[in-house]
Design an enzyme around this catalytic site. Structure first.
Site, short mmCIF file in Angstrom:
data_model
loop_
_atom_site.label_atom_id
_atom_site.label_comp_id
_atom_site.label_asym_id
_atom_site.label_seq_id
_atom_site.Cartn_x
_atom_site.Cartn_y
_atom_site.Cartn_z
N HIS B 181 16.47 -24.44 -9.76
CA HIS B 181 16.35 -25.90 -9.65
C HIS B 181 14.98 -26.29 -9.09
O HIS B 181 14.29 -27.15 -9.63
CB HIS B 181 17.47 -26.43 -8.75
N ARG B 287 -8.14 -50.44 -9.30
CA ARG B 287 -7.23 -51.22 -8.45
C ARG B 287 -7.99 -51.69 -7.22
O ARG B 287 -8.73 -50.90 -6.63
CB ARG B 287 -6.05 -50.37 -8.00
N ARG B 343 -8.89 -54.75 -11.90
CA ARG B 343 -7.64 -55.51 -11.82
C ARG B 343 -7.64 -56.35 -10.55
O ARG B 343 -7.82 -55.81 -9.45
CB ARG B 343 -6.44 -54.57 -11.81
N GLU B 476 2.41 -55.66 -18.55
CA GLU B 476 3.34 -54.87 -17.74
C GLU B 476 4.65 -55.59 -17.50
O GLU B 476 5.54 -55.05 -16.85
CB GLU B 476 2.69 -54.47 -16.42
N GLY B 497 0.26 -51.67 -18.63
CA GLY B 497 0.58 -51.06 -17.34
C GLY B 497 1.96 -50.44 -17.48
O GLY B 497 2.97 -51.07 -17.21
N THR B 498 1.99 -49.20 -17.94
CA THR B 498 3.28 -48.63 -18.34
C THR B 498 4.16 -48.21 -17.16
O THR B 498 5.34 -47.98 -17.35
CB THR B 498 3.09 -47.44 -19.30
N ASN B 499 3.60 -48.12 -15.95
CA ASN B 499 4.49 -47.84 -14.81
C ASN B 499 5.43 -49.02 -14.61
O ASN B 499 6.66 -48.85 -14.60
CB ASN B 499 3.68 -47.64 -13.52
N ASP B 500 4.87 -50.19 -14.43
CA ASP B 500 5.72 -51.36 -14.21
C ASP B 500 6.53 -51.69 -15.46
O ASP B 500 7.67 -52.14 -15.36
CB ASP B 500 4.87 -52.57 -13.81
N CYS B 563 -3.21 -48.11 -19.24
CA CYS B 563 -3.74 -47.64 -17.96
C CYS B 563 -2.64 -47.21 -17.01
O CYS B 563 -2.89 -46.98 -15.84
CB CYS B 563 -4.63 -48.69 -17.33
#
Lengths: 618, 618
Positions: B181, B287, B343, B476, B497-500, B563
């Site tokens: 694991h 940022r 940004r 985003e 903004g693919t995280n958000d 980004c």
């Protein structure tokens, strides 16, 4: 039919005679008048104010125009004219404004118990309501969080105050008119309001409002009447309006032409009873969270959350399941014969634990006094472990169902047991089990195959009997909408949870947004309206269309509804009818909004079917 | 080219002679061998392990197969073979696995300073890293939040421990193998790991690990080497790998066939320098939040947040703008000539205020001691007022820009001033101003017209000079994607903004999800992989496709990039190239991922262009 009046009468120069007098005095002219007015109304398809004169025994019609009537009169007239064959059913249905239906349902002041008003302002947003006076919006929020019912009292309001509006049951100002900030916002968010009650002298420093000798202090109960503008000291009883049989007849006519069903969002037997009386054809959303919060249960459920021992959890949940079964029995019986959509547990677990700030305060106080409280400290540690940065997007809904399957199993057991017990009594319960917060079809498959089905089979065995039931999902994550084709394959129904969907589409946390910047956004015209009140056409409705098309591409007849608050908002129903047409099967509305939803759904149906009369006659 | 070896050599029975000996001893046979191997490699297009024998002066080829080489050797060989005309450029590019590039870049233990390892386990996830030992995952989270760099040390790990993985820089276990694991999760989330270091005796009760006499206590520094499995006591220095010129040559070859650009996410001059060295063609995401947190600035910014006085706020922000200008000057100069996407302020304001729990504790302690601290109480009240239920979806990004326009104005002033000062020195800065969290085009219009443009004009006037700059938005929110056609009309560029966006599409708060249930989801196969590491094809990528199509339908040449962290993930680049093709113009990756992004972008370009060789030769 109202009496016709001449200019002098309108101007108050002459006092009119009752029309019956004419019948006695000039029966022939009366006959001509009666037939003439009938003809005009048949042509105009509307009750008329007719001006006429009688000169030397000869009848002259001077002018005719649509009569001004109160909402109830309009509705009754439509039903009458339809029955008399003067208008078609479609014309009757299109002839009543949805807001009339809403107005007929607002609670009103019980005049017999009201006493003398303290003062009177401008009625700015309908409804009558009582609450404790507070003089600033922050206090309104604070008291409201503490469970109090408050009315925000201000000289005038500014965008900065809007969080106070949301926290209050009503708004009262001493300045401004029907288009003042307070009036506009109160109407926009559906709070009764009286504005410009100029006799009111508000003193923020002492937190009082005064009219002559009478002083209203912070915390004192007041009542405002958004129909009349009256302001009362104390808690004046309100009454539900009396609804004539035509009200229900009219809505049945509406249903008969509608391509959409209307169900109700109802969590309690009371809600269910109101919904059924108002003609809801089932429950579209039965939230189960309160069944865990009820007295005597919260403590049990807290033990479940705090326990590390699965067999202890199971035992506690068995006790809860038995209690919840009784809740379901009551509600199911009321809605007998109609579909009842029960949503399984949805909120984050930590909502059921004690308040964090209070715990920190208690633990710190005990430590500072040199008497640390180990149990509290342990509880604090557990609350911290369960706390989330963004609980709205955290460990909740189906995610809890997957990590704590015994919670969903307990609920399913309670639901199916209740349905089977009613079946024994010869009552049919049409159960729909709804799984919330799904983002990926595998979540559903796991819950259905590993939790729901085995539990159901066990209950069937216990009762030696079976029922049919449906399994579906709440469409409230964006991903569920984008993968609706996959999801449709494994469920019997879908229901859009547009509150959460709106949050996800905008990345707006409703609570935060309404407190922090929504008023500024509405003021600047960034948004044309609050998307939590009326559905967002460009974003949320568009995504629903994508989802519905995808779902129906693989399962054309799948049942699809909407159970967010938008389901009872007339403008939202119009937007959705426009964007998704017959893609939706039903709207589920809060009980008091069921009637208006039935009317708007019928009106939009007529438009979709091309059967709406060319000219709207209101 | 490697030496050919026979079975006996492989089996270790004979010790081989160096190939040069053959040249001396049998020059003709050597000549035959040389030409023969050349021919085989030309045909196979791959360096070969060739087995041969020489019997009575006659050369016999016995067997040939692709040579096993380390990543660097593979890459060098590709470049050599291309230069020698043995393979095409496309074959060279397709012939290097992306993970080879990653492996070449991991920091390694500085062997010269390492000393003797404490023990050795199985190298389970690459990279060398130092951290303070912690023995349970909760402690790992706690210490990590307090800014410490920790390594999680466990006998073995379970799904419940995964929040500790995310909080740690590395993982060390005393049991389990390369598929345990701990090993699987560490690789999945990119943490160096050594597993099964069996000499390690871990005692959870005393929070120690022991090998013989050496005891590692909680908080002691240790270093693990995920390449060798070595475990060291103390902080062993790591070194950046030495990269040969072929590394850079190869990536330039890749760029020359790529239809995608690669930029870097870089917030500091150091980041920018690394990114430029690794061939980033610009900064795709700078940022700016840390510019508010730097020493000496946080206090100023807190005063801004706490102030009710707009002119005081403006004055404080002018001071901050002057400091931020210096940051921009440094970074802009390093990236001179390339686009730099800055940004504007993104996080919720309350992140810049003191910790709530600490404040409650301090205030309670002071009150309990009978010495209340009015200033702290005031601060607590303000922190509470700013706190949000779900800050991820709250008052942040463009919403702060609209409610506190002076913050964005200060940033724009700093950016444009820096660019103009560099212009005076003859340097060209290609500035792109990016507005985050947009959900509705009106938000952009207001910021562009009421904040950015007037501020820029003011700065132009001050400097008596102008620059060109672009304005764009971070895509985003889901709604920005669904309304991308409207948004495209008012901006010069878009960057996903693919995280958000992943958070919004799943309704997953990344922090909460990774702590609470992601490991369970991966274990049960609810999700095939962590969508925060590799982009979700069915949801997020599909939505990006909808957005890109909508945007390009109104502005075909609009610049569109990505980004989010996915921009540097090879699998994500592959998925996006498949789903949106040339819809994206560039990927922006963290500096150390720029090289791998360049390679994968080139490989995917060849596939899109139909120029990829039929057979992949790795």
């Amino acid at each position: 039919m109202p009496y016709a009046q001449g200019e002098d009468v309108v101007a108050g120069i002459r006092t009119p005679k009752p029309i019956e007098k004419l019948k006695e005095e000039m029966p022939e002219v009366y006959e001509q008048l009666y037939n003439g007015v009938k003809l005009i109304e048949k042509t105009k398809k509307e009750v008329q104010d007719v001006e006429f004169t009688i000169e030397k025994g000869k009848l002259w019609f001077l002018q005719t125009r649509n009569a001004k009537m109160n909402p109830l009169a309009v509705l009754k007239t439509r039903v009458d004219m339809y029955k008399e064959g003067m208008i078609t059913k479609e014309e009757a249905i299109m002839g009543v404004k949805p807001e009339y239906i809403l107005q007929m349902l607002y609670p009103r002041i019980d005049e017999s118990k009201a006493g003398k008003p303290l003062t009177k302002g401008i009625p700015a947003s309908p409804g009558a309501v009582s609450g404790q006076a507070v003089f600033d919006p922050d206090r309104a929020v604070e008291w409201s969080k503490a469970g109090k019912q408050v009315i925000l009292v201000r000289e005038e309001t500014k965008p900065d105050d809007v969080h106070g509006f949301y926290a209050s049951v009503g708004v009262l100002t001493s300045r401004g008119g029907a288009t003042s900030h307070a009036a506009v916002v109160a109407r926009a968010i559906g709070r009764p309001a009286v504005v410009g009650a100029e006799a009111l002298q508000i003193d923020y420093s002492t937190r009082t409002a005064r009219v002559g000798d009478v002083v209203v202090k912070e915390g004192d109960w007041i009542t405002i009447d958004g129909f009349t503008g009256n302001v009362y000291v104390g808690k004046v009883p309100t009454i539900e309006p009396k609804l004539p049989p035509e009200f229900f007849e009219f809505l049945d006519m509406a249903d008969s032409v509608s391509v959409f069903g209307v169900r109700a969002n109802a969590d309690t037997p009371d809600d269910a009873a109101i919904a059924r009386r108002f003609g809801a054809k089932g429950i579209g959303l039965l939230r189960t969270e309160r069944m865990f919060r009820a007295p005597g249960r919260l403590d049990l459920f807290r033990k479940v959350i705090l326990s590390d021992n699965p067999s202890e959890r199971k035992e506690l949940l068995d006790q809860l399941a038995e209690m919840m079964k009784r809740d379901f029995l009551e509600i199911f019986e009321i809605m007998e014969g109609y579909p009842i959509t029960v949503r399984l547990f949805d909120p984050p677990l930590h909502e059921f634990l004690p308040n964090f700030e209070e715990l920190v305060t208690e633990v710190t106080r005990a430590r500072t006094l040199g008497k640390p409280d180990p149990e509290k400290e342990r509880l604090l540690a557990r609350v911290k472990a369960l706390m989330e940065a963004n609980p709205m997007m955290g460990h909740r809904g189906v995610r809890v169902g997957i990590t704590y399957p015994e919670i969903y199993a307990a609920q399913v057991k309670a639901i199916v047991s209740a349905a089977l017990e009613l079946k024994r009594k010869g009552k049919h319960v049409d159960v729909q089990i709804m799984i919330p917060q799904v983002a990926e079809v595998r979540e559903l498959e796991i819950i259905i195959n590993n939790v729901v089905k085995p539990t159901v089979e066990e209950v069937f065995k216990t009762y030696g009997d079976r029922i049919d039931f449906k399994i579906g999902t709440m469409m409230e994550t964006v991903r569920s909408c984008l993968t609706a084709d996959k999801i449709a394959k494994v469920v019997d129904f879908m229901s859009f949870g547009t509150n959460d969907l709106t949050q996800a589409v905008f990345s707006f946390s409703r609570d935060d947004v309404e407190n922090k910047f929504m008023s500024k956004y509405l003021e600047l015209g960034v948004l044309p309206y609050d998307p939590f009140v009326t559905i967002d056409e460009d974003g949320v409705a568009k995504l629903m269309k994508i989802a519905i098309d995808a779902a129906r591409s693989v399962k054309p007849d799948i049942e699809i509804g909407i159970c967010g608050e938008h389901g009872g908002d007339p403008d939202s129903i119009k937007i959705l009818a426009k964007v998704v047409g017959r893609g939706l099967n039903y709207f589920s509305a809060s009980p008091y909004r069921v009637p208006v939803a039935r009317l708007v759904a019928a009106q939009e149906s007529l438009k979709i079917l091309g059967k709406a009369p060319k000219i709207h006659i209101y």
